[in-house]
Design an enzyme around this catalytic site. Structure first.
Site, PDB file in Angstrom:
ATOM      1  N   ASP A 190       0.752  -1.234  -0.072  1.00  0.00           N
ATOM      2  CA  ASP A 190      -0.203   0.042  -0.056  1.00  0.00           C
ATOM      3  C   ASP A 190       0.771   1.207   0.069  1.00  0.00           C
ATOM      4  O   ASP A 190       1.674   1.487   0.920  1.00  0.00           O
ATOM      5  CB  ASP A 190      -0.613  -0.114   1.228  1.00  0.00           C
ATOM      6  CG  ASP A 190      -1.969   0.932   1.251  1.00  0.00           C
ATOM      7  OD1 ASP A 190      -1.970   2.086   0.410  1.00  0.00           O
ATOM      8  OD2 ASP A 190      -2.513   1.271   2.292  1.00  0.00           O
ATOM      9  N   ASP A 229      -2.778   6.475  -5.782  1.00  0.00           N
ATOM     10  CA  ASP A 229      -2.800   5.698  -4.484  1.00  0.00           C
ATOM     11  C   ASP A 229      -2.899   4.461  -5.203  1.00  0.00           C
ATOM     12  O   ASP A 229      -3.880   4.016  -5.996  1.00  0.00           O
ATOM     13  CB  ASP A 229      -3.944   5.897  -3.793  1.00  0.00           C
ATOM     14  CG  ASP A 229      -4.301   4.907  -2.285  1.00  0.00           C
ATOM     15  OD1 ASP A 229      -3.330   4.628  -1.961  1.00  0.00           O
ATOM     16  OD2 ASP A 229      -5.501   4.758  -2.121  1.00  0.00           O
TER      17      ASP A 229
END
Length: 458
Positions: free
Chosen positions: A141, A337
Site C-alpha cells: 500500500d 494511490d
C-alpha cells in the site's frame, strides 16, 4: 459551365472524402476492445517471470490468490473503496474527530489524533520473514508507512490468514525494539510495556493493528535480504485484512519498506498492476524494469506528507480536451494511490468527463447506476466495444488509458465508467488503481518524480 456529370463526380468525391475523414477522425478518437478482455478468466495465467528485485503481485480477490484470501464482489469492493477514500480525504483536509485507540486490549490508551492510515488494499505480494524464513503474504500500500504482520501468541486477537501466523520465538534474528530506541520515539503513535515499544495503527475502514515494534531479517528475493527490517509484530489485529498476513507500507516515511531499502536500492520502486484479476503483475524494488516514457513531479501536502501527490491539470475524451482550468484540480490537489480502486475527481471535472463520455457512447444501451458509479452500460449485444479514448494530462506528462483503465465490470454484461465525482469541491482528487493497470508506475523518490511506462504487464 460545369456539366451535370462533373457536379455528380465532384459531389461523390466530397462524400468519399468526408466519409474517409470521418472514419479516420473516429479512429483517432476511439479505441476498440473486446468485452472478454475486460473480464478475468476463471483460472490464473501468470505473466512472464519477473527479474532482479521484483516480487509477483496478485489481486487478493482473483483466481491467482490460490491461498483462500478473503474475496469481495465487485460491488462490495466499491463499498470498501468508499471507506478508504473517505479516510484519505479526511486525512488530507484534517477533518478527523479526536478519538482514542487502545493498545493491547485495555493495558494502555494513548491519543491517536495524528490521523488514520489508509489500510487494506487489493493487491498482495509474498515475502519471507525471520530466520529460518517463513512465508508471509501481505498487502502492499503506497498510502501506508508501517509494515506489520500478525504474530503469535496473538495476545488479544488475530484474524484467520492463509499461512501460519508468524512466531517470533522461532526466529533467531527477531528482536523487540526498546522504548528508548529512536525507532520507538520516532513513531507518532506509540506506547511502552515493560520496556518494549508498542505501535498502534488505525485504518480508515475501521481496521486496526496493535503490537510490538520489532526488527528481523526480511528476504525479498534470494539476492535481496534486508537485515534489521523494522516492522510491527501484531498482537491485536482486526478488520478487513482477513487472509493476508499483514501489510507492507510504501509511503514516504522512514518506516516504509522503500525508505528502509534506500541504502542499497536507492529508494526507487515500481509496480505493475495486471489488467484483470486472473493475471499477475509485479512490485519491483530499485530501478524500473521498463524505463518510463515520461515523468511528472511528486508534490507534497503538508497535512499528509507521506502521500504521493501529482499535478493533474486536464482530461481529454477522444480528441476533445475538456474545458477545465487547471485550477479545478490544483485547488484541492490530486494524489495517486495503489489501494484506491476508482479514480475520484472534483465535481466540476467529473461532470464534464461524464457528459462528454456519455455523448460519445449513445450507440450502447445504458444500465442502472451501481454504487458510486453512475455511467453504466450493457454490452451484452456484442463481443467488442468502441469507446472514446480518455487521456489524463499531468504537468510534463500525458497518459492515455487502456480499455481496462476506462471500464469497471460490476457483474454480468454491465460495465461502468471507472471514475466518480467527489461530493465536496474541497476534497482532493485520487488516481485509483484501475487507471494504473498495465502501466509500470515508477516512484523515483530521490528524483521527486513519478513516471509511467506502457505495457508493463498484461
Amino acid at each position: 459551365m460545369v456539366s451535370s456529370s462533373a457536379l455528380v463526380s465532384s459531389a461523390l468525391f466530397c462524400l468519399v472524402f468526408l466519409s474517409y475523414y470521418s472514419q479516420n477522425t473516429r479512429g483517432e478518437d476511439f479505441a476498440t476492445v473486446s468485452v472478454a478482455s475486460l473480464l478475468p478468466s476463471s483460472s490464473c495465467t501468470p505473466n512472464a517471470a519477473q527479474r532482479g528485485n521484483s516480487l509477483q503481485v496478485i489481486n487478493r480477490n482473483g483466481p491467482c490468490s490460490g491461498k483462500q484470501l478473503s474475496k469481495l464482489t465487485q460491488v462490495s469492493s466499491l463499498a470498501h473503496d468508499a471507506l478508504r477514500v473517505a479516510s484519505i480525504q479526511a486525512r488530507v483536509t484534517g477533518s478527523w474527530a479526536n478519538y482514542n485507540s487502545t493498545l493491547l486490549g485495555t493495558q494502555i490508551s494513548i491519543p491517536a489524533r495524528s490521523g488514520l492510515y489508509l489500510g487494506s488494499g487489493n493487491y498482495v505480494i509474498t515475502l519471507s520473514l525471520g530466520t529460518p524464513t517463513k512465508t508471509q503474504t501481505v498487502i502492499f500500500d503506497t498510502g501506508s508507512n508501517i509494515n506489520w504482520v500478525q504474530c503469535r501468541p496473538c495476545a488479544v486477537a488475530c484474524y484467520s490468514q492463509a499461512e501460519p501466523i508468524f512466531d517470533p520465538v522461532q526466529s533467531s534474528t527477531y528482536r523487540n525494539v526498546t522504548c528508548t530506541d529512536p525507532l520507538c520515539t520516532g513513531l507518532s503513535i506509540r506506547g511502552c510495556s515493560t520496556g518494549t515499544c508498542l505501535y498502534s495503527v488505525t485504518y480508515g475502514d475501521g481496521s486496526s493493528t496493535v503490537g510490538f515494534l520489532a526488527t528481523d531479517t526480511l528476504t525479498l528475493t534470494p539476492t535481496n535480504v534486508l537485515n534489521n527490517f523494522v516492522f510491527g509484530c501484531g498482537q491485536n489485529n482486526r478488520g478487513l485484512f482477513k487472509g493476508a498476513a499483514g501489510l507492507l507500507g510504501l509511503g514516504r516515511s522512514s518506516y516504509s519498506l522503500n525508505s528502509q531499502l534506500s541504502g542499497t536500492l536507492g529508494k526507487v520502486f515500481s509496480y505493475c498492476l495486471p489488467s484483470t484479476d486472473s493475471l499477475t503483475g509485479y512490485l519491483n524494488l530499485g530501478s524500473p524494469l521498463k524505463p518510463p516514457t515520461g515523468f511528472t513531479a511528486i508534490l507534497t501536502n503538508s497535512r499528509a506528507p507521506s502521500l504521493y501527490f501529482i499535478d493533474l491539470i486536464g482530461i481529454s475524451v477522444g480528441a476533445t480536451r475538456l474545458n477545465l482550468s487547471p485550477t479545478v484540480f490544483r485547488s484541492v490537489g490530486t494524489l495517486i494511490d495503489s489501494g484506491t480502486v476508482i479514480t475520484r475527481l472534483p465535481p466540476m471535472a467529473y461532470a464534464a468527463l461524464r457528459a462528454e463520455f456519455q455523448a460519445r457512447m449513445t450507440q450502447y444501451a445504458r444500465a442502472p447506476a451501481v454504487s458510486i458509479l453512475d455511467t453504466c452500460y450493457n454490452f451484452a449485444s456484442g463481443t467488442t466495444i468502441s469507446y472514446p479514448i480518455i487521456k489524463l494530462h499531468y504537468t510534463s506528462l500525458d497518459v492515455t488509458l487502456p480499455g481496462v483503465g476506462v471500464f469497471y465490470p460490476v457483474g454480468g454484461s454491465t460495465f461502468c465508467l471507472a471514475f466518480a465525482g467527489n461530493t465536496d469541491p474541497a476534497q482532493p482528487g485520487i488516481i485509483g488503481n484501475v487507471q494504473q493497470k498495465t502501466f509500470e508506475v515508477t516512484y523515483d523518490i530521490p528524483g521527486n518524480r513519478i513516471g509511467f511506462a506502457t505495457a508493463g504487464c498484461g
